[in-house]
Write an enzyme that holds these catalytic residues in place. Structure first.
Site, PDB file in Angstrom:
ATOM      1  CD  GLN A  72      -2.782   1.370   2.361  1.00 15.55           C
ATOM      2  OE1 GLN A  72      -2.297   1.888   3.352  1.00 15.55           O
ATOM      3  NE2 GLN A  72      -4.051   0.954   2.301  1.00 15.55           N
ATOM      4  CB  CYS A 102      -4.218   7.582   6.224  1.00 16.02           C
ATOM      5  SG  CYS A 102      -3.343   8.075   7.738  1.00 16.02           S
TER       6      CYS A 102
END
Length: 331
Positions: A72, A102
């Protein structure tokens, strides 16, 4: 059978969420052994990869036993993300994943992670460039929106599918919520059940028991579930969910010996991967979670986080296994 590209990942796969400072190879090792079907690395800075920063490059470490695995990446610049995707692909994972979820201020407020949910056209363009750059399947992890007034997750899913992503994981909270409140899986279901959506949709948020996993599977119709915080200190959750989905019966929880053995495996791999000093340091955050719920454990936890050699910690774990057997049996 759910597939991402040519990778078959199970009839109803359970995914380990990418978690910063948690989802490293030692932690992934114990999760894979306990039933995780697909795992992702910690999120890796695109700028760090391009600059060849040691911390970012080390996060590219993957092992054959982990496969299939996704690397990722995150960042706010399209060109940097395109270059980082090429670097990630060279590490030979099965999947390249993009972090659009995030919520941490230093990431999101710079336009990366969940911050890009405020600029959906840029999100689409960035994704398109990454899909063009790599030959591997590209997946995305995101949230519902920046806040309650900017939830456009169906539009996001359609746009990302249109430019070629092959699966989408959705955390059922906005960036504004961080990890507070309750994850809204109804919005995840809107994506999964939309007639124009054809890629696998994985739900994420609040799954912390086999019962809840079954309830959400049936209620929201997702293709699989991504598990994050509930796996910290409790990797057994993957096999417990699988057993419950298959039989309707709950597995007995891990014994004290199980807890000690998994802690030992995690520690051994951490030391092997990072070296004794750093491996022991990074392991310290896990002890409380592995031994949560055991009465009068605090003095031993204090010792575990203060010991400085691998051999001393192993000896203490053996002592814990002997001393707490009787106590643990009645917890």
């Amino acid at each position: 059978m759910v597939k991402i590209g040519n990778n078959e990942i199970g009839e109803f796969p359970l995914l380990l969420a990418p978690m910063e400072d948690v989802s490293d190879p030692p932690f992934r090792a114990v999760c894979k052994e306990n039933g995780a079907d697909l795992m992702y690395t910690e999120f890796i800075s695109a700028e760090g990869l391009i600059r060849d920063a040691e911390k970012s490059v080390q996060k590219l470490d993957i092992y054959d036993y982990e496969r299939p695995i996704g690397i990722q990446i995150f960042g706010d610049k399209i060109e940097s993300m395109r270059e980082a995707a090429a670097i990630a692909e060279a590490a030979q994972p099965e999947i390249v994943d993009i972090n659009y979820g995030c919520p941490v201020k230093k990431v999101a407020c710079k336009g990366a992670g969940a911050g890009i949910l405020l600029d959906i056209p840029k999100m689409q363009k960035m994704t398109e460039e990454i899909v063009k750059q790599v030959s591997l399947p590209v997946t995305v992890k995101t949230r519902l929106g920046w806040d309650d007034s900017t939830i456009k997750i169906v539009e996001v899913a359609k746009r990302l599918q249109d430019v070629g992503i092959q699966a989408l994981s959705i955390h059922g909270r906005t960036r504004q919520q961080m990890y507070k409140g309750v994850a809204d899986w109804t919005k995840i279901a809107e994506v999964k059940n939309h007639p124009d959506i054809h890629i696998p949709i994985f739900g994420n948020g609040d799954i912390d028991s086999p019962e809840k996993a079954l309830e959400y599977k049936n209620k929201y119709g997702v293709d699989g579930i991504m598990i994050g915080r509930a796996a910290i200190g409790y990797p057994w959750i993957f096999n417990e969910i699988k057993h419950y989905l298959k039989t309707g019966e709950k597995l007995e929880g891990p014994s004290l010996t199980d807890r000690v053995n998994v802690t030992r495996k995690h520690l051994d791999f951490s030391v092997e991967w990072k070296g004794e000093r750093q491996g022991i340091f990074e392991m310290r955050r896990h002890y409380t979670n592995y031994f949560r719920g055991i009465p009068n454990f605090k003095p031993y936890r204090t010792q575990l986080v203060n010991l400085e050699t691998h051999a001393e910690i192993v000896d203490l774990l053996e002592e814990i296994n002997e001393k707490f057997q009787e106590v643990y049996a009645v917890v």
